[in-house]
Write a protein that holds these residues in place. Structure first.
Motif: not given
Length: 249
Positions: A68-75
Motif C-alpha cells: 500500500p502507499p505510505r501512511y495509508v491506514i487500513p479500514y
C-alpha cells in the motif's frame, strides 16, 4: 418478413452456441466475452527480474511485491481498540535494514545503533489482553493457524527451531522460540521487520495478527501461559527465559 427475421435470428443463435462447443472435455469452449465474467489475474509477487526467460538485471534486486502507499491506514471497522491496534507501527527499522532485509521503501532509523529501535521495543506491551479463558482460547487458536502458515516451516511445530526447512538442510539458524529471552515488544519488532536470517513479515501480517502470534509464541515458553485457575484468575507467572537465541534468527 418479420417471421423470416425471427427464424434467422433463432438459427443464428443456435449456430453461435454450437460453434462454442468443443470435444475437449477440459476446455471451456469458445468464450465470447471473457472479460465480462473473469477477473483479470493479479500477480502481486511477480519477479520482474526474470519474466518468461527474459532477464532484467536492473530490477532483479528490487522488491516487486505490491504494498500500500505510505501512511495509508487500513479500514478496520468502528471498534476503537481494533483501530488503534492497526494504526501504523511507531517504530522504525534499523538504518541498515534496506540492505539486510530488503526494506527499501521504509523510513529507516537514523540512529547509529542499528538495534536502537529494537531495544526500545522492549517497552511495548501486547494490546491483545488475555482477559478470560474464552478470549485466550480464541487468540491461541488464531495464533496456531497463523503460526502453521508463517512460522512452522522454520521454527518447527513446537518452536524448537526444527521445522521442515531446517531439517531438510535448506535453511539454518531458526531461533528456538521456547527459549527466547526477549520481551514481547521485541518479538513483535522481529516479526514485523525481520531479524537476523528472518525476513520481514509486515507485508504478510497486520499488527493484530503479529500480536496474536506473540501470544502463541509465549505459550512455547510457559505451558501455563494464558490459562486460568478455578476462580478465573491467571495461572501463569512471569516468564523465565532459558537463553537468548534471538541472534540466531
Amino acid at each position: 418478413m418479420k417471421v423470416k427475421f425471427k427464424a434467422f435470428a433463432q438459427f443464428s443463435l443456435v449456430a453461435l452456441l454450437a460453434a462454442a462447443c468443443t470435444s475437449d472435455p477440459d476446455s471451456a469452449g469458445l468464450e465470447y466475452m471473457p472479460d465480462m465474467y473473469r477477473s483479470p489475474a493479479i500477480e502481486p509477487y511477480v519477479d520482474y527480474g526474470e519474466v518468461r526467460g527474459q532477464i532484467n538485471d536492473s530490477v532483479k534486486m528490487l522488491r516487486s511485491a505490491m504494498i500500500p502507499p505510505r501512511y495509508v491506514i487500513p479500514y478496520a471497522g468502528t471498534d476503537s481498540a481494533t483501530v488503534h491496534t492497526l494504526l501504523p507501527y511507531h517504530r522504525l527499522p534499523g538504518r541498515l535494514f534496506a540492505a539486510s532485509h530488503g526494506l527499501y521503501q521504509y523510513d529507516l532509523s537514523s540512529n547509529e545503533d542499528v538495534d536502537f529501535e529494537y531495544k526500545n521495543a522492549a517497552a511495548d506491551v501486547n494490546p491483545l489482553k488475555l482477559t478470560s479463558k474464552e478470549v485466550a482460547d480464541k487468540i491461541f487458536a488464531d495464533g496456531k493457524a497463523l503460526y502453521q502458515i508463517n512460522c512452522n516451516h522454520c521454527h518447527g511445530e513446537k518452536g524448537d527451531g526444527e521445522g521442515p526447512m531446517v531439517k531438510s538442510g535448506a535453511y539454518t539458524g531458526a531461533a528456538v522460540l521456547s527459549g527466547l529471552a526477549i520481551q514481547e515488544g521485541q518479538m513483535f519488532y522481529s516479526i514485523y521487520y525481520g531479524k537476523g536470517m528472518m525476513g520481514a513479515h509486515a507485508s504478510l501480517l497486520n499488527k493484530k495478527e503479529i500480536w496474536t502470534l506473540v501470544h502463541y509464541v509465549r505459550k512455547f515458553q510457559d505451558a501455563k501461559y494464558g490459562t486460568f485457575d478455578a476462580n478465573g484468575a491467571p495461572a501463569w507467572g512471569s516468564l523465565a527465559p532459558v537463553a537468548d537465541t534471538s541472534a540466531k534468527k
